[in-house]
Scaffold this motif. Structure first.
Motif, short mmCIF file in Angstrom:
data_model
loop_
_atom_site.label_atom_id
_atom_site.label_comp_id
_atom_site.label_asym_id
_atom_site.label_seq_id
_atom_site.Cartn_x
_atom_site.Cartn_y
_atom_site.Cartn_z
N GLU A 86 58.64 71.09 52.81
CA GLU A 86 57.55 72.09 52.73
C GLU A 86 57.31 72.53 51.28
O GLU A 86 56.16 72.64 50.84
CB GLU A 86 57.95 73.34 53.53
CG GLU A 86 57.15 73.54 54.79
CD GLU A 86 57.73 74.67 55.64
OE1 GLU A 86 58.06 75.74 55.05
OE2 GLU A 86 57.87 74.47 56.85
N GLN A 89 55.73 69.67 49.21
CA GLN A 89 54.30 69.50 49.53
C GLN A 89 53.46 70.63 48.93
O GLN A 89 52.36 70.40 48.43
CB GLN A 89 54.12 69.41 51.05
CG GLN A 89 54.61 68.07 51.60
CD GLN A 89 54.68 68.02 53.13
OE1 GLN A 89 54.73 69.06 53.80
NE2 GLN A 89 54.71 66.80 53.68
N GLU A 92 53.11 69.96 45.21
CA GLU A 92 52.15 68.88 44.93
C GLU A 92 50.72 69.35 45.14
O GLU A 92 49.83 69.07 44.33
CB GLU A 92 52.46 67.67 45.81
CG GLU A 92 51.44 66.54 45.65
CD GLU A 92 51.92 65.23 46.27
OE1 GLU A 92 52.57 64.45 45.56
OE2 GLU A 92 51.64 64.99 47.45
N LYS A 93 50.51 70.05 46.24
CA LYS A 93 49.17 70.53 46.59
C LYS A 93 48.61 71.45 45.50
O LYS A 93 47.40 71.52 45.29
CB LYS A 93 49.27 71.29 47.93
CG LYS A 93 47.96 71.56 48.59
CD LYS A 93 48.15 72.08 50.02
CE LYS A 93 47.08 73.09 50.36
NZ LYS A 93 47.61 74.44 50.63
N SER A 121 58.24 61.77 52.84
CA SER A 121 57.40 62.77 53.50
C SER A 121 55.92 62.57 53.22
O SER A 121 55.09 63.34 53.69
CB SER A 121 57.80 64.16 53.01
OG SER A 121 57.45 64.30 51.64
N VAL A 123 54.78 62.73 50.08
CA VAL A 123 54.55 63.28 48.74
C VAL A 123 54.37 62.13 47.75
O VAL A 123 55.14 61.16 47.76
CB VAL A 123 55.76 64.18 48.33
CG1 VAL A 123 55.82 64.37 46.83
CG2 VAL A 123 55.68 65.52 49.04
#
Ligand code: IGP
Length: 286
Positions: A86, A89, A92-93, A121, A123
């Motif tokens: 989590e 991510q 990265e987002k 995942s 990523v």
């Protein structure tokens, strides 16, 4: 007196002693030959330096290597509800160029499982394996778990080991992030051929003292040689505010490595805009 048991002089020594035991146990279970073979079956390594350079150019601020870090010996547990995927991510987002995944279990509550699950995942960011490397076995193991880059700490490794490990990284397509803390270490590393990425740690691994002016001081002294050699510099540790980031940027770093100030926030992804004072553009953004 002579019958005193040897005791570590500081935390770095303690970590390295514990690491010797850990690695010898791991090698007994999975010999070098077997880990080399596993590394050959891993998907190719991603371009860590390319991701940093592109992000720096895109945003006009240092590229972010965001660290997935549950705990540290100096700060204790940083985040209770810790879901590495989590967090990765979310980083990265919100524009992280690369991620750093702590894999030391004993002192940082990290794991190679975290590295592997983040890699699987979805990523896309290149991943740095944040480890205390003392043996080439660990480099092959990191690659087999999907690492694209690995940390080599000058305070831990003699020049000869560093040179050898650097060659192994290159053969595996991996980037070595070579970490220094003082002028002596930096000068040693600058004499080694093929170094592309240097991290200046603002935290002493022996005393835990953090001082962001360390990056500036070393860049003032050796920035010219670093530039001439085309080496990229990462400012590491103790960065909390847009002023901190601007300070190391003006010292000449192209990237920053940040753990605590992001991971401690309720929403580590959103915390990125707070750290830089603006939203970061993601890969592929115009
Ligand atoms: O949490 P901070 O202060 O933002 O620091 C991140 C990173 O620089 C730090 O975790 C680190 C830098 N070098 C290391 C070597 C080993 C373990 C950890 C580190």
């Amino acid at each position: 007196s002579g019958d005193d048991k040897a005791v570590p002089r500081n935390i770095l020594e303690q970590i390295v002693w514990d690491k010797e035991v850990e690695v010898s146990q791991r090698k007994a279970k999975k010999p070098l030959k077997s880990v080399v073979e596993s590394s050959e079956h891993a998907p190719p390594a991603r371009d860590f330096i390319g991701a940093l350079t592109a992000a720096h150019r895109r945003n006009g601020v240092p590229a972010l290597i965001a660290e997935v870090k549950k705990a540290s010996p100096s700060r204790g547990v940083l985040r209770e509800n810790f879901n590495p995927v989590e967090i990765a991510q979310a980083y990265e987002k919100n524009g992280a160029a690369c991620l750093s995944i702590l894999t030391d279990e004993k002192h940082f509550q990290g794991s190679f499982e975290n590295l592997e699950t983040v890699r699987n995942s979805g990523v896309q960011c290149p991943l740095l394996c944040k480890e205390f490397v003392i043996d080439i076995w660990q480099i092959y193991y990191a690659r087999s778990k999907g690492a694209d880059a690995i940390l080599l700490i000058a305070a831990v490794l003699p020049d000869l080991d560093m040179k050898y490990m650097l060659r192994i990284c290159k053969n595996l397509g991996m980037t070595a992030l070579i970490e220094v803390h003082d002028e002596k270490e930096l000068d040693r590393v600058l004499r080694i051929d093929g170094v592309e990425l240097i991290g200046i740690n603002n935290r002493s691994l022996e005393t835990f003292v953090v001082d962001t002016s360390n990056t500036r001081m070393l860049m003032e002294k050796r920035g010219d040689i670093i530039k001439e050699k085309g080496i990229l510099v990462v400012g590491e540790s103790g960065l909390f505010t847009p002023d901190d980031v601007a300070y190391v940027h003006s010292a000449g770093v192209s990237a920053v490595l940040v753990g605590e100030s992001l991971i401690k926030e309720e929403d580590p992804g959103r915390a990125i805009a707070g750290l830089f004072g603006k939203e970061l553009l993601k890969v592929g953004a115009l």
